[in-house]
Design a protein around this motif. Structure first.
Motif, PDB file in Angstrom:
ATOM      1  N   VAL A 111     -31.331  70.509 -18.631  1.00 16.84           N
ATOM      2  CA  VAL A 111     -31.197  69.089 -18.811  1.00 16.84           C
ATOM      3  C   VAL A 111     -30.405  68.524 -17.485  1.00 16.84           C
ATOM      4  N   VAL A 112     -31.145  67.482 -17.066  1.00 20.26           N
ATOM      5  CA  VAL A 112     -30.125  66.795 -15.757  1.00 20.26           C
ATOM      6  C   VAL A 112     -29.666  65.253 -16.380  1.00 20.26           C
ATOM      7  N   ALA A 113     -28.593  65.059 -15.812  1.00 26.64           N
ATOM      8  CA  ALA A 113     -27.992  63.668 -16.209  1.00 26.64           C
ATOM      9  C   ALA A 113     -27.064  63.359 -15.002  1.00 26.64           C
ATOM     10  N   ARG A 114     -26.772  61.713 -15.058  1.00 26.02           N
ATOM     11  CA  ARG A 114     -26.009  61.406 -13.925  1.00 26.02           C
ATOM     12  C   ARG A 114     -24.585  61.851 -13.818  1.00 26.02           C
ATOM     13  N   ASP A 115     -23.879  61.891 -14.699  1.00 20.89           N
ATOM     14  CA  ASP A 115     -22.652  62.596 -14.808  1.00 20.89           C
ATOM     15  C   ASP A 115     -22.367  63.236 -16.197  1.00 20.89           C
ATOM     16  N   LEU A 116     -21.092  63.434 -16.385  1.00 21.27           N
ATOM     17  CA  LEU A 116     -20.751  64.241 -17.681  1.00 21.27           C
ATOM     18  C   LEU A 116     -20.890  63.222 -18.733  1.00 21.27           C
ATOM     19  N   GLU A 117     -20.406  62.008 -18.691  1.00 25.43           N
ATOM     20  CA  GLU A 117     -20.406  60.873 -19.627  1.00 25.43           C
ATOM     21  C   GLU A 117     -21.775  60.697 -20.083  1.00 25.43           C
ATOM     22  N   SER A 118     -22.809  60.472 -19.129  1.00 25.22           N
ATOM     23  CA  SER A 118     -24.040  60.450 -19.574  1.00 25.22           C
ATOM     24  C   SER A 118     -24.518  61.572 -20.335  1.00 25.22           C
TER      25      SER A 118
END
Length: 169
Positions: A111-118
């Protein structure tokens, strides 16, 4: 195509290295003239050896700084329930790969995401709401050592196994 010959293997290797080669460049690299090379590429595509051509993007430049490996545990593992989970996972653009796995867990996702929050929001609002999800377990990439979709191809058409690894010194 029942058997691949040395030209087919060479075509596959060259296209793995650079799928943007023109047919003329590819033909020259594998030692064929343009027309037979083109026919072989089409035959490899039609036989399913070549399934597509893709651009490789830099996730960091696109603002996707988090790469996580997520094991999804299912509450039940029946054919129908597992198929519904697979169909739901296929629709998630944040999931770049998904494998149905043995051992602990049911699926292993990348999984990829912008940052830990997202990423956290994705887990809470999406993954945990998928049908039949019992639990998720996450590990994060701290740095990419190797990322490649290239497959190790045999050295010769008759050699169906890879050559032994040479010790690294």
């Amino acid at each position: 195509m029942n058997q691949l010959d040395k030209f087919d293997w060479a075509i596959l290797q060259e296209l793995q290295n650079d799928a943007r080669l023109t047919n003329a460049e590819l033909a020259q690299r594998v030692g064929l003239s343009a027309a037979p090379c083109w026919r072989r590429v089409r035959a490899l595509e039609e036989a399913g050896y070549i399934t597509g051509y893709h651009a490789t993007l830099d996730r960091h430049k696109l603002g996707l700084g988090v790469l996580a490996f997520v094991r999804v545990d299912a509450a039940q593992n029946t054919a129908d329930i597992t198929q519904r989970m697979e169909e739901s996972i296929r629709l998630l653009p944040e999931v770049t790969t998904c494998h149905y796995i043995s051992g602990a867990g049911t699926f292993e996702l990348q999984v990829v995401a912008r940052d830990l929050e997202s990423f956290s929001g994705f887990v809470r609002n999406v993954l945990l709401r998928l049908p039949n999800v019992k639990d998720v377990h996450t590990t994060f990439s701290l740095g990419e050592v190797k990322a490649s979709s290239a497959l190790p191809l045999p050295v010769t058409p008759t050699n169906k196994t890879l050559p032994p690894h040479k010790p690294v010194r």
